[in-house]
Design a protein around this motif. Structure first.
Motif, PDB file in Angstrom:
ATOM      1  N   THR A   1      39.007  38.985  21.045  1.00 49.66           N
ATOM      2  CA  THR A   1      38.776  39.902  19.937  1.00 49.66           C
ATOM      3  C   THR A   1      37.314  40.029  19.529  1.00 49.66           C
ATOM      4  O   THR A   1      36.953  40.984  18.863  1.00 49.66           O
ATOM      5  CB  THR A   1      39.563  39.427  18.709  1.00 49.66           C
ATOM      6  OG1 THR A   1      39.125  38.120  18.346  1.00 49.66           O
ATOM      7  CG2 THR A   1      41.040  39.376  19.009  1.00 49.66           C
ATOM      8  N   THR A   2      36.465  39.108  19.932  1.00 49.50           N
ATOM      9  CA  THR A   2      35.108  39.088  19.395  1.00 49.50           C
ATOM     10  C   THR A   2      34.270  40.302  19.774  1.00 49.50           C
ATOM     11  O   THR A   2      33.721  40.965  18.916  1.00 49.50           O
ATOM     12  CB  THR A   2      34.385  37.797  19.826  1.00 49.50           C
ATOM     13  OG1 THR A   2      35.177  36.684  19.420  1.00 49.50           O
ATOM     14  CG2 THR A   2      33.027  37.707  19.186  1.00 49.50           C
ATOM     15  N   PRO A   3      34.172  40.666  21.079  1.00 39.09           N
ATOM     16  CA  PRO A   3      33.243  41.735  21.418  1.00 39.09           C
ATOM     17  C   PRO A   3      33.884  43.093  21.617  1.00 39.09           C
ATOM     18  O   PRO A   3      33.273  43.989  22.153  1.00 39.09           O
ATOM     19  CB  PRO A   3      32.675  41.244  22.748  1.00 39.09           C
ATOM     20  CG  PRO A   3      33.833  40.563  23.387  1.00 39.09           C
ATOM     21  CD  PRO A   3      34.681  40.005  22.276  1.00 39.09           C
ATOM     22  N   CYS A   4      35.154  43.275  21.204  1.00 38.46           N
ATOM     23  CA  CYS A   4      35.901  44.455  21.621  1.00 38.46           C
ATOM     24  C   CYS A   4      35.497  45.735  20.899  1.00 38.46           C
ATOM     25  O   CYS A   4      35.788  46.810  21.375  1.00 38.46           O
ATOM     26  CB  CYS A   4      37.399  44.218  21.415  1.00 38.46           C
ATOM     27  SG  CYS A   4      38.088  43.024  22.573  1.00 38.46           S
ATOM     28  N   THR A   5      34.889  45.659  19.750  1.00 36.39           N
ATOM     29  CA  THR A   5      34.637  46.888  18.998  1.00 36.39           C
ATOM     30  C   THR A   5      33.369  46.773  18.175  1.00 36.39           C
ATOM     31  O   THR A   5      33.004  45.701  17.712  1.00 36.39           O
ATOM     32  CB  THR A   5      35.813  47.208  18.062  1.00 36.39           C
ATOM     33  OG1 THR A   5      35.490  48.376  17.311  1.00 36.39           O
ATOM     34  CG2 THR A   5      36.108  46.084  17.110  1.00 36.39           C
ATOM     35  N   SER A   6      32.720  47.921  17.997  1.00 34.47           N
ATOM     36  CA  SER A   6      31.546  47.970  17.125  1.00 34.47           C
ATOM     37  C   SER A   6      31.919  48.468  15.737  1.00 34.47           C
ATOM     38  O   SER A   6      31.059  48.607  14.880  1.00 34.47           O
ATOM     39  CB  SER A   6      30.484  48.892  17.749  1.00 34.47           C
ATOM     40  OG  SER A   6      31.016  50.200  17.893  1.00 34.47           O
ATOM     41  N   ASP A   7      33.200  48.802  15.528  1.00 29.05           N
ATOM     42  CA  ASP A   7      33.626  49.288  14.223  1.00 29.05           C
ATOM     43  C   ASP A   7      33.380  48.223  13.161  1.00 29.05           C
ATOM     44  O   ASP A   7      33.604  47.039  13.380  1.00 29.05           O
ATOM     45  CB  ASP A   7      35.113  49.643  14.237  1.00 29.05           C
ATOM     46  CG  ASP A   7      35.389  50.890  15.059  1.00 29.05           C
ATOM     47  OD1 ASP A   7      34.420  51.588  15.387  1.00 29.05           O
ATOM     48  OD2 ASP A   7      36.556  51.156  15.363  1.00 29.05           O
ATOM     49  N   ALA A   8      32.925  48.655  12.004  1.00 32.02           N
ATOM     50  CA  ALA A   8      32.671  47.737  10.897  1.00 32.02           C
ATOM     51  C   ALA A   8      33.480  48.174   9.691  1.00 32.02           C
ATOM     52  O   ALA A   8      33.904  49.327   9.587  1.00 32.02           O
ATOM     53  CB  ALA A   8      31.178  47.724  10.555  1.00 32.02           C
TER      54      ALA A   8
END
Length: 337
Positions: free
Chosen positions: A5-12
């Motif tokens: 789960t750590t690098p999967c998305t840039s959504d904040a």
């Protein structure tokens, strides 16, 4: 296996209040978010990255997508939600609770993640899914999702014609046995701590289902790493390639105590779920529940449909709330002019 789960998305997480926070990134949560995003609602999905069907190689029983790996369905679902402006954020929910209402009297909720990040939303959709609780038989859990299965519709075709054992956990296991008998002629029913009346034994005998009353002590793994047999309390070994188990199903509730959602037990000890209405609306105003968190036996297709229905219902009520707020503002402006 579950995706990292750590690098999967840039959504904040957004700083501004969003229309809806969806807690849970499975079929129900993503489909609810899709409906909302396509209605131009600001929506954030909080995904723990630990779907129930992660151990399964493929999802079955859903037309068109039958045979698709669960991870691929979720990947495509996330992409589609993002395509319409929705956000998918990975993290564990630590707390979710009502917040002070807005100046116009609308509801507010705060959802806080384990790492301290938080989001404020007008509405919440709970789609956390469930956990399967297996019997405490040594060696059983290691084969979960492969040699140990729970659903004849999810896994039955793949285990057809194999030597199958039913590891009884309660009254539902009798029904389980009849369904799996449709898939194989070599079926053994291990009663365990349960009991069978004479009528059921006669029905089993008529279908060629062998009944073993000696308790199962452990599951035996073969040299190739697959399930090979069960060892009974008297030392006897019964060769089996598959074990079917009716699990105890429990809705995932971590971090949700602050919402004070009502829960209820299913009959015959099948499990515990969040109570909800037809469209997933809960007794708590502003909160909906969809998927396995409220319908413990729903497959992927049914969970996705429930998420869509809940998303549409949320959007409809938000539209009414938006109209009420606009009317109040117009009337206030007219009274001061």
């Amino acid at each position: 296996m579950a995706e990292t789960t750590t690098p999967c998305t840039s959504d904040a997480l957004p700083r501004d209040t969003v229309d809806v926070v969806v807690i849970g990134g499975g079929a129900a949560g993503l489909n609810g978010a899709l409906m909302l995003a396509r209605s131009r609602r600001s929506v954030v999905v909080i995904d723990s990255g630990t779907p129930r069907n992660a151990p399964a190689e493929a999802m079955h029983g859903f037309i068109v997508l039958d045979g698709t790996p669960p991870s691929e369905i979720l990947r495509r679902g996330r992409e589609q939600v993002r395509q319409y402006g929705g956000r998918v954020v990975f993290g564990e929910v630590a707390a979710a609770e009502p917040a002070p209402v807005s100046p116009d009297g609308d509801l507010r909720f705060t959802v806080t993640l384990a790492d301290g990040r938080s989001a404020t939303a007008r509405r919440v959709l709970v789609a956390t899914g469930l956990r399967d609780v297996l019997p405490e038989v040594p060696g059983l859990a290691g084969h979960w999702g492969h040699g140990v299965v729970h659903c004849p519709y999810c896994h039955g075709w793949e285990v057809r014609d194999q030597p199958i054992g039913i590891l009884a956990t309660g009254p539902a296991s009798v029904h389980h046995a009849l369904l799996f008998r449709q898939l194989t002629e070599d079926l053994v029913y291990f009663t365990g701590d349960t009991s069978l009346d004479e009528d059921t034994r006669a029905r089993f005998a008529a279908r060629g289902i062998r009944v073993v009353d000696t308790p199962v002590r452990e599951v035996v793994t073969g040299e190739d790493g697959t399930l090979a047999a069960v060892r009974l309390a008297d030392g006897q070994v019964v060769a089996r390639r598959v074990l079917a188990v009716a699990t105890r199903m429990r809705a995932r509730t971590e971090g949700l105590d602050g919402l004070k959602l009502p829960m209820e037990d299913l009959p015959e000890g099948m499990g515990r779920r969040f109570a909800s209405g037809m469209a997933g609306d809960a007794e708590v105003p502003g909160v909906w529940v969809a998927g396995n968190a409220t319908d413990l036996v729903a497959q992927v297709g049914a969970s996705a449909a429930a998420g869509a229905l809940a998303g549409a219902h949320i959007n409809a009520l938000l539209a009414a709330a938006d109209t009420d707020a606009a009317l109040a503002a117009a009337q206030a402006g007219a009274s001061t002019s």
